[in-house]
Design a protein around this motif. Structure first.
Motif, PDB file in Angstrom:
ATOM      1  N   ARG A  13      45.997  56.953  72.058  1.00 52.19           N
ATOM      2  CA  ARG A  13      45.775  57.193  70.679  1.00 52.19           C
ATOM      3  C   ARG A  13      44.106  56.926  70.406  1.00 52.19           C
ATOM      4  NH1 ARG A  13      44.409  54.167  65.980  1.00 52.19           N
ATOM      5  NH2 ARG A  13      45.207  55.489  64.257  1.00 52.19           N
ATOM      6  N   LEU A  14      43.598  56.024  71.545  1.00 52.68           N
ATOM      7  CA  LEU A  14      42.114  55.944  71.503  1.00 52.68           C
ATOM      8  C   LEU A  14      41.425  57.164  71.778  1.00 52.68           C
ATOM      9  CD1 LEU A  14      40.607  53.254  71.136  1.00 52.68           C
ATOM     10  CD2 LEU A  14      40.532  52.849  73.325  1.00 52.68           C
ATOM     11  N   HIS A  15      42.062  57.891  72.604  1.00 53.75           N
ATOM     12  CA  HIS A  15      41.650  59.032  73.301  1.00 53.75           C
ATOM     13  C   HIS A  15      41.773  60.282  72.182  1.00 53.75           C
ATOM     14  CE1 HIS A  15      41.293  58.933  77.897  1.00 53.75           C
ATOM     15  NE2 HIS A  15      41.386  57.584  77.759  1.00 53.75           N
ATOM     16  N   ASN A  16      42.801  60.161  71.675  1.00 57.11           N
ATOM     17  CA  ASN A  16      43.098  61.286  70.509  1.00 57.11           C
ATOM     18  C   ASN A  16      42.466  60.933  69.460  1.00 57.11           C
ATOM     19  OD1 ASN A  16      45.109  62.366  72.100  1.00 57.11           O
ATOM     20  ND2 ASN A  16      46.785  61.279  71.190  1.00 57.11           N
ATOM     21  N   LEU A  17      41.879  59.773  69.100  1.00 61.04           N
ATOM     22  CA  LEU A  17      41.188  59.448  67.727  1.00 61.04           C
ATOM     23  C   LEU A  17      39.861  59.997  68.044  1.00 61.04           C
ATOM     24  CD1 LEU A  17      41.312  57.772  65.182  1.00 61.04           C
ATOM     25  CD2 LEU A  17      40.590  55.682  66.491  1.00 61.04           C
ATOM     26  N   ILE A  18      39.400  59.670  69.288  1.00 58.11           N
ATOM     27  CA  ILE A  18      37.759  60.085  69.494  1.00 58.11           C
ATOM     28  C   ILE A  18      37.629  61.535  69.635  1.00 58.11           C
ATOM     29  CG2 ILE A  18      35.945  60.073  71.269  1.00 58.11           C
ATOM     30  CD1 ILE A  18      37.039  57.085  71.829  1.00 58.11           C
ATOM     31  N   THR A  19      38.850  62.149  70.200  1.00 54.34           N
ATOM     32  CA  THR A  19      38.710  63.473  70.367  1.00 54.34           C
ATOM     33  C   THR A  19      38.817  64.182  68.903  1.00 54.34           C
ATOM     34  OG1 THR A  19      39.755  63.579  72.404  1.00 54.34           O
ATOM     35  CG2 THR A  19      40.110  65.477  71.032  1.00 54.34           C
ATOM     36  N   GLU A  20      39.723  63.818  67.951  1.00 54.29           N
ATOM     37  CA  GLU A  20      39.769  64.188  66.743  1.00 54.29           C
ATOM     38  C   GLU A  20      38.425  64.016  66.006  1.00 54.29           C
ATOM     39  OE1 GLU A  20      42.958  63.971  63.069  1.00 54.29           O
ATOM     40  OE2 GLU A  20      42.035  61.983  63.637  1.00 54.29           O
ATOM     41  N   ALA A  21      37.675  62.898  65.993  1.00 54.52           N
ATOM     42  CA  ALA A  21      36.581  62.442  65.376  1.00 54.52           C
ATOM     43  C   ALA A  21      35.279  63.284  65.910  1.00 54.52           C
ATOM     44  CB  ALA A  21      36.234  61.171  65.462  1.00 54.52           C
ATOM     45  N   CYS A  22      35.332  63.815  67.026  1.00 55.28           N
ATOM     46  CA  CYS A  22      34.365  64.876  67.667  1.00 55.28           C
ATOM     47  C   CYS A  22      34.629  66.202  67.306  1.00 55.28           C
ATOM     48  CB  CYS A  22      34.326  64.610  69.180  1.00 55.28           C
ATOM     49  SG  CYS A  22      33.844  63.019  69.920  1.00 55.28           S
ATOM     50  N   GLU A  23      35.603  66.550  66.557  1.00 52.10           N
ATOM     51  CA  GLU A  23      35.663  68.111  66.397  1.00 52.10           C
ATOM     52  C   GLU A  23      34.650  68.622  65.577  1.00 52.10           C
ATOM     53  OE1 GLU A  23      39.593  68.707  64.725  1.00 52.10           O
ATOM     54  OE2 GLU A  23      40.567  68.192  66.293  1.00 52.10           O
ATOM     55  N   GLY A  24      34.092  69.701  65.940  1.00 48.52           N
ATOM     56  CA  GLY A  24      33.031  70.324  65.144  1.00 48.52           C
ATOM     57  C   GLY A  24      31.648  69.863  65.387  1.00 48.52           C
ATOM     58  N   LEU A  25      31.531  68.759  66.360  1.00 50.77           N
ATOM     59  CA  LEU A  25      30.133  68.036  66.578  1.00 50.77           C
ATOM     60  C   LEU A  25      29.989  68.204  68.019  1.00 50.77           C
ATOM     61  CD1 LEU A  25      30.862  64.443  64.864  1.00 50.77           C
ATOM     62  CD2 LEU A  25      29.861  66.530  63.724  1.00 50.77           C
ATOM     63  N   ALA A  26      29.313  69.454  68.312  1.00 53.33           N
ATOM     64  CA  ALA A  26      29.088  69.850  69.525  1.00 53.33           C
ATOM     65  C   ALA A  26      28.102  69.139  70.383  1.00 53.33           C
ATOM     66  CB  ALA A  26      28.324  71.469  69.680  1.00 53.33           C
ATOM     67  N   GLU A  27      27.177  68.145  69.435  1.00 50.57           N
ATOM     68  CA  GLU A  27      26.122  67.401  70.300  1.00 50.57           C
ATOM     69  C   GLU A  27      26.683  66.117  70.955  1.00 50.57           C
ATOM     70  OE1 GLU A  27      23.389  68.987  71.073  1.00 50.57           O
ATOM     71  OE2 GLU A  27      23.960  70.814  69.796  1.00 50.57           O
ATOM     72  N   VAL A  28      27.677  65.591  70.482  1.00 51.92           N
ATOM     73  CA  VAL A  28      28.221  64.284  70.739  1.00 51.92           C
ATOM     74  C   VAL A  28      28.791  64.283  72.186  1.00 51.92           C
ATOM     75  CG1 VAL A  28      28.510  63.545  68.447  1.00 51.92           C
ATOM     76  CG2 VAL A  28      30.355  64.300  69.639  1.00 51.92           C
ATOM     77  N   ASP A  29      28.774  63.195  72.735  1.00 57.03           N
ATOM     78  CA  ASP A  29      29.485  63.063  73.953  1.00 57.03           C
ATOM     79  C   ASP A  29      30.974  62.126  74.098  1.00 57.03           C
ATOM     80  OD1 ASP A  29      30.140  62.338  76.853  1.00 57.03           O
ATOM     81  OD2 ASP A  29      28.176  62.126  77.606  1.00 57.03           O
ATOM     82  N   ARG A  30      31.615  62.647  73.868  1.00 61.02           N
ATOM     83  CA  ARG A  30      33.100  62.028  73.786  1.00 61.02           C
ATOM     84  C   ARG A  30      33.415  61.000  74.817  1.00 61.02           C
ATOM     85  NH1 ARG A  30      37.677  63.042  76.554  1.00 61.02           N
ATOM     86  NH2 ARG A  30      39.792  62.500  75.636  1.00 61.02           N
ATOM     87  N   GLU A  31      32.903  61.421  76.156  1.00 59.42           N
ATOM     88  CA  GLU A  31      33.578  60.548  77.323  1.00 59.42           C
ATOM     89  C   GLU A  31      32.681  59.338  77.316  1.00 59.42           C
ATOM     90  OE1 GLU A  31      35.884  60.833  78.970  1.00 59.42           O
ATOM     91  OE2 GLU A  31      36.347  62.720  78.064  1.00 59.42           O
ATOM     92  N   ALA A  32      31.358  59.315  76.865  1.00 57.15           N
ATOM     93  CA  ALA A  32      30.375  58.370  76.518  1.00 57.15           C
ATOM     94  C   ALA A  32      30.921  57.328  75.665  1.00 57.15           C
ATOM     95  CB  ALA A  32      28.986  58.830  76.578  1.00 57.15           C
TER      96      ALA A  32
END
Length: 976
Positions: free
Chosen positions: A151-170
Motif C-alpha cells: 500500500r505504501l508503494h501504491n500510495l507513493i506511485t499514485e501521488a507521483c502521477e503527472g509529476l515528472a520531476e519527483v523521485d519516487r524511489e527516494a
C-alpha cells in the motif's frame, strides 16, 4: 584534558521530551542532545587534542553547535516526532562546515565512513532473517498489524502521477528509513509527508507531492469518523466514495451541531455527484496544511471535512437563500474549488455553520463620552470574536489637557483608551483561529497626534504604548499641501473644532483656516502650532522605526466615495482597503473575496476577458448573498450593511500573472497591464452589480449617490482634481465602452453601494498556491512561517525557466539560499531572467506606486498596498509617500524593510524606474513613472519637492534599523 567530554553531559530539556531517535537497527530511543554534544567533542579532541588552552574554545563551540543542530532537527517535526540517526549525523556535518571547522568535519566524515564499512562487514557475516525485518504498525485502538508495504508503494506511485520531476524511489527510501517496529499508523503518514517536504527546495513539484501524501491521512481521519469505522482509501477510489461520504458528512456535522440543519434539506445526492475528487490533488503542501489546520470542521480535535466537502459546504451556505439553490451551490462550488475565485477567510470559516459571520472588516467611529467609548470597545470584542478585522476612528475623542465639563477636570487624552482597546483585541482571539486584530485611526490635526505616533515604540511609559494594535494616520490633503509649501500646521482638540471631523476637501480647508484664525485671536485654548514638515518627518520617522502609523489619505477616500451623499468615511479598516462611511448609528461592514488573476491568463499569454467576466459575475452574486445570510453581532452593523450593501471584490495572483505574461514588475508594460486588467475587473464588477439590481432591486440609499448621477469611479477623479489642483497627477485613460455601462446603470441602478477593494489575501492566496494580492515576489526561495508551521516556498516559474536553460542544479539551489532567494548576484543567470525574477526589495518601490495608481482609478474603495525598501532613508520615504499622494492613492499599508544582513547580501542594485535615471522636471502623466515632481531630485522647484533631510538629521542619532512589519510574522494575516 581527558576529562573534557564529561563537561558535555546533559539532561534532555522539556523541549526535547517526546522526541525519539530511530537507530540503524530499527530500535527507537529517546532523543538526547547531550549525545550529540559528546560526539562533537570527541571529533574535536581527535583533531586538536586535549590541551588546556583548547578546552574552553571546544566547550563553547560544542555548546553552540549542539543548540543549532537540535533546533534544526526538532523544528521540522511535529510534537513527539521521530528523527533518524543518519539525519542527526548529517546535521552535525553541516553545522561543522558552516562553522568553518573543516578539519573536524573531515575527521567526522571519515569516522562515519569507517563505521559504515564496519556495519556492512557485520551484515555480511550475520545476515538478518527476512522474517525478522517485518515492521508492525500500531493502530488507534492499540492493536498491531504488519506494515502494508504494498500500500505504501501504491500510495507513493499514485501521488507521483503527472509529476515528472519527483523521485519516487527516494521518497520510498526516506519514508522507510524513518519507520520502526510498532510505529503509530498516523506516524507512517507523517513520515511520508516529511519525506516529500524535505525535497521541496529541490523542485516545487515536491510541494504538490507532499500535499497529495498528506491527503492520505486526511482521508483516513475523515472517512473513519464519518463512517464510524477504520477506513482508508486511495485517491482513485474517492470517485465512488465521495458522494456517500458527503451525505454522511453533512448529517454528522448537523448531529454534532457544527453546521446549520438547513444544509440537510439540500439535494445531497445531487451535490455529492457534483464534487470533483481529482481537485484534492491540486494543492500545494502549504495550502492543504493550512486548510487542514485552520479551516476544516472538526469535532473533539478530529477533522472530518475533506477539501471538496469544505468548498461545497461554503457554497451551500452562500446559496442557502437562493430559489434554485442546488444549481447555485454547484456554480459557487465550481468557482471556489477551481481556485478561479476565493472567498475571504471569515466566509470560509463560517459559511454553512450555526453562526455564519462571513464578513471580513468592520469600521467604527468612537464618540467623545465615557459610555460611548466603552460601548465601542464592547462592539470591538463582539465583532472580533467571530473573526472580523476592525478599524476604529478615534478622532472625536478629546485630547490631552482638554476641559471635562462634568468633573471640571482635564482629559488624559485618547492614548489611555487606545491602550484598553489594544488589550481587548489581545483578549478576544477569534476562537483560537487567529488573533484579534484592530487598527486605530487618528486625523493629523488632533492635538494628541504626536503621542499617537509614539504608541508602537518599545521605549517610554508602557502605559501609553500599544504593542499589539495597528495604528494609522488619517491625513487631510491640506496637511500635505502645508508640507509641500513648508507651512505651519495647527493641532486642535476635537471638542473645540467638532465639524472638522466630518468636513473634507475645500470645505475642510475653509473651516480649518478659520479655526487657525480663532486660535490666533485667543478664542481657542487647547491648540499647538508647529512646522508641517517637522510633523511629517516624525510621521515618517515612526514609520521607519516601528512600521506604524500607516499613511492613509482622508480626502481621496471621501471625494471619490460613491456614498458621500449619506455620510463620511472616517477611517479605513485593519488592512487599509475598505473606505466606507461610519457614524454612531452605522458600523460599516465589508464582505471580501478575490479573483485569481493567473487563472485568467490564457494559453496565448493574454487576459481571458470572457472567462473573467463569467468569474466576476458569479463572485459578485456570492458576495451579495453574504449580506442577508450574514450573522451580525451588533445591530449597527446589520443596519448599515442592509442599507448600503457594500462588497469588496479584489484580485490576487497578480505577480503570477506577470510571470505568465513574461513581464517584469518594474516595467511600463506591467503598469499598463495593471491598468487594463483592473479596468476589466471594474467594468465587470459594476456591470454584475447593476444586473443584480435589475433582478433583486437597488440598494436602499442608491438615490443621490455618484452611481445615480452617472459618475463612475473613473469619473470621480475629476472631483478630487477640483479640490487638489496641481497636486494630483493621475492617469485617466480608458479602453472599454463605459458609456454603455453608464446607460445600463441609469436604467437598472446598482445592487451594491461599493463593489471593489483589493485585500491582502494573506491566507487565501496560500490555499490557492499563488502570490498574495498585488504583491511582488518576496524572495524566490524562502521559509514562510504561519500558524500552521514553517514551509519552504520556492518560485515554480523561476525553476521552470532555469531548467529550460539547464541551470537548475544543487549549486544553483545553494547560491539562491546564500543570496536570500535573489538571482541578481549570480553571474550565470541571463539578464532577462534577473529582470523577470527581481524580488520585492530589489525593485524601486515607485513602480508599486505607479501600478497602484492605475488600479486606484478604477476602484470605488481602496487597495492594501505594501511598500518595500531594502535600505529605507528619510529622503527615499519622503519622496515615496509624497508620490503616493500625488498619484491619487487613497491608502498605503505596511512599509516592509530588510534586516541589515539580508541587505548586505544583495550586492547588485536593482534597475530603478526611468525617473531615477533621467531626472527632468514634471512631464505629462501618461509617461509615468517619470511624471512626478517628487520622483526626481532635480525637481527642487516643483510644489512637492520640499527637501527631506538626510537620514541622520531626519531620524535623529542612534536610530536602529527599521522594525517594520516582518513579512514572515506568523500572526499577521490581516483580513484574509
Amino acid at each position: 584534558m581527558a576529562s573534557e567530554p564529561a563537561q558535555t553531559t546533559h539532561t534532555p530539556s522539556s523541549a526535547e521530551s517526546g522526541y525519539s531517535v530511530i537507530r540503524r537497527n530499527g530500535k527507537v530511543t529517546d532523543f538526547d542532545s547531550g549525545k550529540i554534544a559528546v560526539a562533537i567533542t570527541k571529533a574535536f579532541l581527535a583533531v586538536e587534542g586535549d590541551s588546556a588552552q583548547n578546552s574552553r574554545r571546544i566547550h563553547d563551540t560544542v555548546k553552540k553547535l549542539t543548540g543549532q543542530i537540535t533546533d534544526n532537527l526538532l523544528r521540522r517535526l511535529d510534537d513527539g516526532g521521530t528523527v533518524h540517526i543518519e539525519d542527526i549525523q548529517d546535521q552535525v556535518e553541516l553545522a561543522l562546515m558552516r562553522e568553518g571547522e573543516y578539519k573536524v568535519a573531515r575527521s567526522y566524515v571519515v569516522y562515519r565512513e569507517k563505521q559504515s564499512e564496519k556495519r556492512a562487514e557485520e551484515e555480511k557475516k550475520h545476515p538478518q532473517p527476512a522474517n525478522e525485518t517485518t515492521l508492525h504498525v500500531t493502530l488507534a485502538d492499540g492493536t498491531r498489524q504488519p506494515l502494508d508495504i504494498d500500500r505504501l508503494h501504491n500510495l507513493i506511485t499514485e501521488a507521483c502521477e503527472g509529476l515528472a520531476e519527483v523521485d519516487r524511489e527516494a521518497i520510498l527510501r526516506d519514508t522507510q528509513r524513518n519507520l520502526f517496529d510498532g510505529v503509530k499508523e498516523s506516524d507512517v503518514e507523517k513520515a511520508l509527508v516529511m519525506g516529500a517536504r524535505t525535497f521541496i527546495e529541490k523542485d516545487p513539484a515536491y510541494s504538490t507531492l507532499a500535499a497529495r501524501l498528506l491527503m492520505d491521512g486526511i482521508r483516513r481521519e475523515a472517512l473513519s469518523f464519518v463512517f464510524k469505522m477504520p477506513k482508508q482509501a486511495a485517491q482513485n477510489e474517492m470517485v465512488d466514495i465521495y458522494p456517500d461520504y458527503f451525505k454522511s458528512y453533512i448529517h454528522t456535522a448537523i448531529e454534532k451541531e457544527l453546521v446549520d440543519s438547513e444544509l440537510g434539506l439540500f439535494d445531497l445526492d445531487r451535490l455529492g455527484k457534483a464534487l470533483k475528487p481529482e481537485l484534492d490533488f491540486d494543492f500545494t503542501y502549504l495550502g492543504l496544511q493550512t486548510l487542514y489546520d485552520r479551516y476544516f470542521i472538526h469535532y473533539d480535535g478530529t477533522r472530518f471535512e475533506l477539501p471538496q466537502a469544505f468548498y461545497m459546504r461554503v457554497a451551500m451556505g452562500l446559496a442557502i437563500n437562493e430559489l434554485n439553490r442546488e444549481e447555485r451551490a454547484i456554480e459557487f462550488y465550481n468557482l471556489l474549488s477551481s481556485f478561479d475565485f476565493m472567498s475571504s477567510t471569515p466566509t470560509l470559516f463560517n459559511s454553512g455553520t450555526l453562526r455564519p459571520q462571513l464578513s471580513s472588516c468592520y469600521l467604527t467611529t468612537v464618540p467623545d463620552d465615557l459610555s460611548g467609548i466603552y460601548n465601542a470597545m464592547r462592539d470591538n470584542a463582539l465583532l472580533s470574536k467571530y473573526a472580523g478585522g476592525l478599524g476604529n476612528d478615534w478622532t472625536r475623542v478629546r485630547g490631552l489637557g482638554a476641559h471635562i465639563k462634568g468633573t471640571n477636570g482635564k482629559s488624559q487624552g485618547v492614548v489611555p483608551f487606545l491602550k484598553v482597546a489594544n488589550d481587548t483585541a489581545v483578549a478576544v482571539n477569534q476562537g483560537g483561529k487567529r488573533k484579534g486584530a484592530v487598527c486605530a485611526y487618528l486625523e493629523t490635526w488632533h492635538i494628541d497626534i504626536e503621542e499617537f505616533l509614539d504608541m508602537r515604540k518599545n521605549t517610554g511609559d508602557d502605559r501609553r504604548r500599544t504593542h499589539d494594535m495597528n495604528t494609522a494616520n488619517w491625513i487631510p490633503d491640506m496637511f500635505m499641501k502645508r508640507v509641500a509649501e513648508e507651512g505651519q500646521w495647527t493641532l486642535f482638540s476635537p471638542e473645540e473644532v467638532d465639524d472638522l471631523h466630518d468636513l473634507t476637501g475645500l470645505a475642510f480647508e475653509k473651516a480649518y483656516t478659520e479655526y487657525e484664525e480663532k486660535a490666533a485671536r485667543g478664542e481657542i485654548r487647547n491648540f499647538k502650532q508647529l512646522p508641517a514638515t517637522d510633523l511629517w518627518r516624525k510621521m515618517l520617522g515612526m514609520l521607519f522605526e516601528t512600521g506604524h502609523p500607516w499613511v492613509t489619505f482622508k480626502d481621496p477616500c471621501n471625494l471619490r466615495s460613491p456614498q458621500q451623499h449619506v455620510g463620511v468615511v472616517h477611517s479605513s479598516n485593519l488592512c487599509t482597503e475598505i473606505t466606507l462611511n461610519t457614524s454612531d448609528k452605522e458600523i460599516a461592514v465589508c464582505n471580501l473575496g478575490s479573483v485569481n488573476m493567473v487563472k485568467h491568463i490564457d494559453e496565448n499569454g493574454k487576459l481571458d476577458t470572457q472567462k473573467l467576466q463569467k468569474t466576476v459575475r458569479t463572485a459578485m452574486r456570492m458576495l451579495d448573498n453574504v449580506i442577508e445570510y450574514n450573522y451580525y453581532s451588533v445591530p449597527q452593523a446589520r443596519n448599515s450593511n442592509l442599507l448600503h450593501r457594500p462588497v469588496g471584490l479584489g484580485i490576487m495572483g497578480f505577480q503570477d500573472a506577470l510571470y505568465k505574461l513574461r513581464l517584469p514588475y518594474s516595467s511600463e508594460e506591467t503598469v499598463k497591464f495593471a491598468d487594463e486588467s483592473m479596468e476589466a475587473v471594474s467594468y465587470y464588477a459594476i456591470e454584475a452589480s447593476s444586473d443584480l439590481a435589475a433582478e433583486r432591486g437597488k440598494y436602499q440609499s442608491y438615490e443621490g449617490s455618484l452611481w445615480s448621477k452617472g459618475i463612475l469611479p473613473i469619473d470621480s477623479i475629476k472631483l478630487l482634481q477640483e479640490a487638489r489642483g496641481e497636486y494630483l497627477q493621475q492617469d485617466d485613460s480608458q479602453t472599454m465602452d463605459w458609456d454603455a455601462l453608464r446607460d445600463k446603470i441609469k436604467r437598472q441602478g446598482m445592487r451594491n453601494s461599493n463593489t471593489m477593494a483589493i485585500a491582502p489575501t494573506a491566507t487565501i492566496s496560500n490555499i490557492c498556491g499563488v502570490s498574495q494580492s498585488i504583491e511582488p515576489t518576496y524572495q524566490n526561495i524562502f521559509v514562510k512561517s504561519n500558524l500552521s508551521g514553517e514551509f519552504t516556498v520556492i518560485n515554480p516559474y523561476m525553476v521552470e525557466d532555469l531548467k529550460a536553460r539547464d541551470l537548475w542544479d544543487e549549486v544553483m539551489i545553494n547560491d539562491l539560499k546564500y543570496f536570500d532567494g535573489s538571482l541578481q548576484s549570480i553571474d550565470r543567470i541571463p539578464d532577462e531572467l534577473k529582470a523577470l525574477y527581481t524580488t520585492a526589495f530589489e525593485m524601486d518601490a515607485r513602480w508599486l506606486i505607479e501600478a497602484a495608481s492605475r488600479r486606484q482609478k478604477w476602484i470605488d474603495q481602496a487597495q492594501s498596498l505594501n511598500l518595500y525598501m531594502a535600505e529605507p532613508s528619510g529622503k527615499k520615504m519622503d519622496n515615496l509617500y509624497k508620490l503616493a499622494w500625488v498619484r491619487g492613492l487613497k491608502t498605503t499599508y505596511y512599509l516592509r524593510s530588510m534586516g541589515a544582513t539580508g541587505a548586505e547580501k544583495t550586492s547588485s542594485a536593482p534597475t530603478p524606474p526611468p525617473s531615477a535615471q533621467k531626472p527632468t522636471g514634471p512631464t505629462p502623466v501618461a509617461s509615468a513613472p517619470t511624471a512626478s515632481p517628487v520622483a526626481s531630485s532635480a525637481a527642487a522647484s516643483a510644489p512637492l519637492a520640499s527637501a527631506a533631510a538626510d537620514p541622520e538629521e531626519f531620524l535623529g542619532e542612534g536610530m536602529e534599523a527599521p522594525q517594520a512589519c516582518s513579512i514572515l510574522e506568523p500572526d499577521c494575516e490581516a483580513c484574509q
